[in-house]
Every structure is written in structure tokens, then in C-alpha cells.
Design an enzyme around this catalytic site. Sequence first.
Site, PDB file in Angstrom:
ATOM      1  CE1 TYR A 178     -21.230  10.657 114.422  1.00  0.00           C
ATOM      2  CE2 TYR A 178     -20.217  11.283 116.507  1.00  0.00           C
ATOM      3  CZ  TYR A 178     -20.431  11.512 115.157  1.00  0.00           C
ATOM      4  OH  TYR A 178     -19.860  12.604 114.544  1.00  0.00           O
ATOM      5  NE  ARG A 209     -16.107  12.938 125.182  1.00  0.00           N
ATOM      6  CZ  ARG A 209     -15.906  14.040 124.469  1.00  0.00           C
ATOM      7  NH1 ARG A 209     -16.262  14.099 123.208  1.00  0.00           N
ATOM      8  NH2 ARG A 209     -15.306  15.089 124.996  1.00  0.00           N
ATOM      9  N   GLY A 248     -10.207  19.845 124.207  1.00  0.00           N
ATOM     10  CA  GLY A 248     -10.195  19.469 122.798  1.00  0.00           C
ATOM     11  C   GLY A 248      -9.330  20.412 121.987  1.00  0.00           C
TER      12      GLY A 248
END
Length: 381
Positions: free
Chosen positions: A189, A236, A325
Site C-alpha cells: 500500500y 507494520r 490472522g
Amino acid sequence: MSSRSHLFSPLTVGAVPTPNRIWMAPLTRSRAGQPGDVPTELNARYYAQRASAGLIVSEATQISREGQGYAWTPGIYTDAQEAGWRRVVEAVHHAGGRIALQLWHVGRVSHPLLQEGGQPPVGASPIRAEKTECFVVLPDGTPAQVPVEAPRELSQPEIRRIVGEYAAAALRARRAGFDLVEIHGANGYLLNQFLDLRANQRRDEYGGSLPNRARFLLEVVDAAAEAVGRERIGVRLSPNGVFSDMSVEGSLETSLYVAAELDRRKIAYLHIAEPDWAGGSPLTEEERGALRRAFSAVLTFCGNYTAARAEAAIAAGVADAIAFGKLFLANPDLPERFRRQAPLNAPDPSTFYGGGEKGYTDYPSLDAVGREAQRGANIRK
Ligand SMILES: Cc1cc2nc3c(=O)[nH]c(=O)nc-3n(C[C@H](O)[C@H](O)[C@H](O)COP(=O)(O)O)c2cc1C
């Protein structure tokens, strides 16, 4: 001491005391309320069910409309979104938990259908991410996976504007009651695009050298730390990650540089998303060790861990905590299952993104399983 003693020892994460080292990883679930991408009561129930995590890291949450790359993901830039998140945080706190908000700008991983006025998405350089899709609602109302479009290059005033949007989002998060904010610098991103040697071809002070490629991320960290305090900030990163067309070249070196810069800034934690869940090759022990040496505060790894591997990584001093996760997605009481070495529910990928309660709030806890078994036994009696 039991074989899980490290996982269940307390840990202070910046300003936040936590009772164990089993974190819930950020998981996009695409179930925000519409219109407006506002967190709902259903979202609150889902997170509250998982409040026994040492720390929950929320699903990625866009800091602006421009920062959105998938339909139905929540935002943190309107009053309604802030109010929705406040209900989520209250539910988690009421259930005894702690929660960080993951702040997200997707950059080039988007599409004009998601952008104001049908504009192209934005990025470090006008380079389209290959083999990368985003999720949109087509003009006729049909949801669809579509290839991302080429971005336009961000100007320096726009970069400054986005730094301000991160700080404003961090402030909103704190106002909503979040214990921490996590700046999403991973998984291809916007901030990762600036770090990347292929996606970033800029010739100004945001491109080229390592300090230049890291500048945007570090400016975001500094602005967010000024807004809410460095002891409330996590970051992160995804060294060697290839998700959304990131290149492996120079990736670990970049992460080590950023880790050392974050160490100097004394933020609360660094969260490493290991690449193997999305097609990259796993980090080696040496690579994990180098990250450990670069960053002295709380260091968390995530990606295909089991309870046994997590326990070993913490016992070896490489990790302070491990995030889970898919296991947390499918097991709302994951720490208790680890403690009892109980069987785990299997995650159902068909319900990961979008929809309602199914595959979201209906994974049973051990207590629910126990009650069912008891009821069955009573019926058979
Ligand atoms: C359904 C799903 C949604 C995800 N959403 C996010 C996200 O919003 N932010 C993020 O940083 N990583 C996200 N990830 C990556 C996870 O946080 C984690 O790194 C990955 O699942 C590997 O850990 P695991 O093997 O324990 O599942 C997502 C993964 C999955 C499976």
C-alpha cells in the site's frame, strides 16, 4: 512452567499493559455499514468476541476516501465513522480487551470507481501494479474484482496533505478510545510503495536513496506521534513481501533501515508481516534476528505461526509477541484454545470478505462447543 508460558506472560506495549503475547492480526473483512463505511454493532460483536487477545489490531481502515481500495472497508475520517469505532472500542474494552486501529492509505491499489469524481488513484510514481486487483461496486450495483488502474504521481504538497490526514486519523482513533494506532507500512500500500525500489521512481527527496524512500513513512510516524504520543504508535512492515507487486530487491535492507529509525523514535511496537501468506518466501532466522537487533521495543511477527512456533520464537528472544490472522478469525477464544491445547476451528475463505454474520461472528468458542455437547448428552440421556 507450562510449554506455553512465554505466550501467556504479560507484556507492556508502549503505554498499554497487556496480559499475554497472542495478538490478533489486522484482517480486512469488508463488512462496514453502508453508506459511509461506518463500523456497526455487528463489527463490535466480532471484535468483542476476540477481546482475550493480548492486543487486537483492527482491520485496515482508510484515512480518507482517496485511501480506499476496496468497497465496504471502514474509514476513520468522518464523524459517523469515529462514532461507529467508539462503539467497537467500548465493546472490546467492556469485554476486557485492548485494541489498536490500523491506519491505511492504499495508494495505487485502487480504481477510479472508488475515487472522488472518478479520478485515478495516487502513488509514488505513475506505475501500475501488475497482477493486482481491487474490489469495487460497478455502476449497475454488482460487486466485482477488477484490475487496479495506473496511478498519478503525488506532488509534494499532496504528500504533506496526506501526512496531515494520518495525524488527523490518529487523533480521531484516540478520541474513539483506541489504545494504540498501527501505521500500515506493509503489503504494497501507499507507504510501502514509497519504500519500494520499483514502484518508487521519483527524483525528488522522496525517491532514490534509502533515507529518501523512507522519508514519507517517517514523516507520517512523526506527525502521528506528535498527535497521540510515540508510546501509542506501532508500524507494520512486510520485508520481502511481494503482495500487490512489491519487489524483493532491497526490501530487507529497507526494512532494517526503517526499523532502526523507528527504534530511535521510541515508538511502542514494530509488527512484521512475514511474506509467505501472500506468495513470498518466508523470512530466515538470520533475517528475523537482524530485525530484532535493529529494533529494541516490542517486536511482533505474523504469518503462518502455530502456538508451538510462537512460543519458541518468544522463548528465543526473537519476538516479543506473535500475531495470528486466520486462526484468530476462526477461533474467537484462540488464547484459551492454545492454553488448553484444544482443537481449532478451520477458517472458511469463502466468507473472509463481505457478507454478514456467517463466517464472521458465528465461529463457536469452546464454551459454546461445550454447551452444545452437554445439550447433546442431555438429549441422549
Ligand atoms: C482475510 C484477510 C484479511 C487481511 N487483511 C489485512 C489487513 O487489513 N491489514 C494487514 O496488514 N494485513 C492483512 N492481512 C494479513 C494478515 O494480517 C496476516 O499477515 C496474514 O494472514 C498471515 O498471518 P496468518 O498466517 O496467521 O493468517 C489479511 C489476511 C487475511 C487472510
